[in-house]
Design an enzyme around this catalytic site. Structure first.
Site, PDB file in Angstrom:
ATOM      1  N   ALA A  99      -9.594   5.552   3.291  1.00 22.07           N
ATOM      2  CA  ALA A  99      -9.486   6.655   4.281  1.00 22.07           C
ATOM      3  C   ALA A  99     -10.691   7.585   4.200  1.00 22.07           C
ATOM      4  CB  ALA A  99      -8.217   7.367   3.947  1.00 22.07           C
ATOM      5  N   GLY A 100     -10.942   8.235   5.530  1.00 17.12           N
ATOM      6  CA  GLY A 100     -12.061   9.025   5.600  1.00 17.12           C
ATOM      7  C   GLY A 100     -13.252   8.384   5.968  1.00 17.12           C
ATOM      8  N   ALA A 144      -9.410   1.702   8.728  1.00 15.20           N
ATOM      9  CA  ALA A 144      -8.936   1.527   9.913  1.00 15.20           C
ATOM     10  C   ALA A 144      -9.683   1.924  11.208  1.00 15.20           C
ATOM     11  CB  ALA A 144      -7.384   1.534  10.010  1.00 15.20           C
ATOM     12  N   GLY A 150      -8.433   9.378   8.958  1.00 14.83           N
ATOM     13  CA  GLY A 150      -8.722   9.378  10.432  1.00 14.83           C
ATOM     14  C   GLY A 150      -9.833  10.568  10.765  1.00 14.83           C
ATOM     15  N   LYS A 199       1.168  -1.254   0.100  1.00 15.10           N
ATOM     16  CA  LYS A 199      -0.159  -0.083   0.008  1.00 15.10           C
ATOM     17  C   LYS A 199       0.925   1.235   0.153  1.00 15.10           C
ATOM     18  CE  LYS A 199      -3.154   2.840   2.633  1.00 15.10           C
ATOM     19  NZ  LYS A 199      -3.951   3.159   3.673  1.00 15.10           N
TER      20      LYS A 199
END
Lengths: 255, 69
Positions: A183-184, A205, A157, A96
């Protein structure tokens, strides 16, 4: 549902889980298990002698594949070196690729990202780049030989959800490699929306690992990704300005 | 001979294998070095070359799997 194919691998799950942010390895194990994921991201850092337990053992026990990241790299050179180290550490040429522009936004630096992608593809890596929600950059990364493109929904995040659904849809329409929303994502509806827009998978995550109940949020994300995919394939109805009765007026009695 | 090991100046670390043992120690009592990679002066040292001798001033990074998105 049909399997997700990235490069030479196929996955039953369309949810990729990042391991960052989990309070401990026990919570992480539960989240991985409940999410149904088959691929998790890991980072490389200096050894912390105080760290309890082994992340690698957790991943092996869960029976999932590893996707090493280059998180924290600001230059193409740094990212390429990190990817080479990850290949040595984890015995995989999958990476990644993350090359960020600054610490506040953690947004990708497109120039460094593309340069690193070209170098790593040339060295035989299977490159999955974390990219801006920019259709032109996504196309350039695909042309460089990346195995997927991973546009952000919002900065890492933030949990802000899909900030630019139109761009995400454009990227999905033009891509010939899997588009993975990375992400987001904040909650289940964000993940479902990304899939409805045409993404092949979602990588998240924080939304799970920092939820009050990570295992329960992992279940929610698993179901959301699955539901969003099904809705995409099913073909949603067009939006209308005025109502359209679902119960026929014919046969109405005079009352 | 002085080297830099994960950012700290160290003496008496003669080889890459020494450096790995020093850093992993308690975290990897079996000495398997799974999920571990080593760079000397920014370049990867493959596991098969961990018996390599270090030189004065070498910057050694011993890295391992960490949680990360």
């Amino acid at each position: 549902m049909e399997k997700l194919r990235i490069a030479d691998k196929t996955f039953g799950s369309r949810l990729i889980l990042g391991t960052g942010g989990a309070a401990n390895l026990s919570h992480l194990t539960d989240a991985i298990t409940e999410s149904g994921t088959e691929l998790v991201t890991v980072a490389l850092r200096r050894v912390d002698p105080a760290a309890p337990g082994s992340l690698i053992e957790v991943i092996e026990r869960c029976g999932v594949d590893v996707l090493p990241n280059t998180a924290g790299c600001f230059t193409a050179e740094q990212a390429v070196r990190t990817a080479r180290l990850a290949r040595e550490a984890f015995g995989t040429d999958w990476v990644k690729l993350e090359v960020i522009g600054d610490e506040d936004s953690l947004l990708p630096d497109p120039v460094e990202l593309l340069e690193a992608a070209e170098t790593l593809v040339g060295e035989g890596f299977t490159v999955l780049p974390y990219t801006n929600d920019d259709p032109i950059l996504a196309r350039r990364l695909e042309e460089a030989g990346c195995a997927a493109v991973m546009p952000l929904a919002a900065p890492i995040g933030t949990g802000l959800g899909v900030r630019n659904p139109h761009n995400l849809a454009l990227i999905c329409e033009q891509a010939n490699v899997p588009v993975i929303c990375d992400a987001g994502i904040g909650t289940a509806s964000d993940a479902a929306q990304a899939m409805e827009l045409g993404c092949a998978a979602v990588l998240l995550a924080t939304a799970v690992t920092r939820a009050a109940d990570p295992a329960l949020m992992a279940v929610a994300m698993r179901d959301a990704v699955s539901a969003g995919r099904a809705a995409r394939l099913a073909g949603r109805i067009p939006m209308r300005h005025l109502a359209r009765a679902s119960t026929a007026f014919e046969g109405m009695p005079t009352l | 001979m002085k080297i830099e090991l994960n950012g700290r100046t160290r003496e008496g670390v003669e080889s890459v294998a020494d450096a790995v043992r020093e850093e992993l120690g308690r975290a990897d009592p079996a000495g398997l070095g799974r999920g571990t990679a080593v760079a000397v002066n920014g370049e990867v040292v493959p596991r098969s070359e961990w018996d390599r001798t270090l030189a004065d001033g070498d910057a050694v990074e011993v890295l391992t799997a960490t949680q990360g998105g």
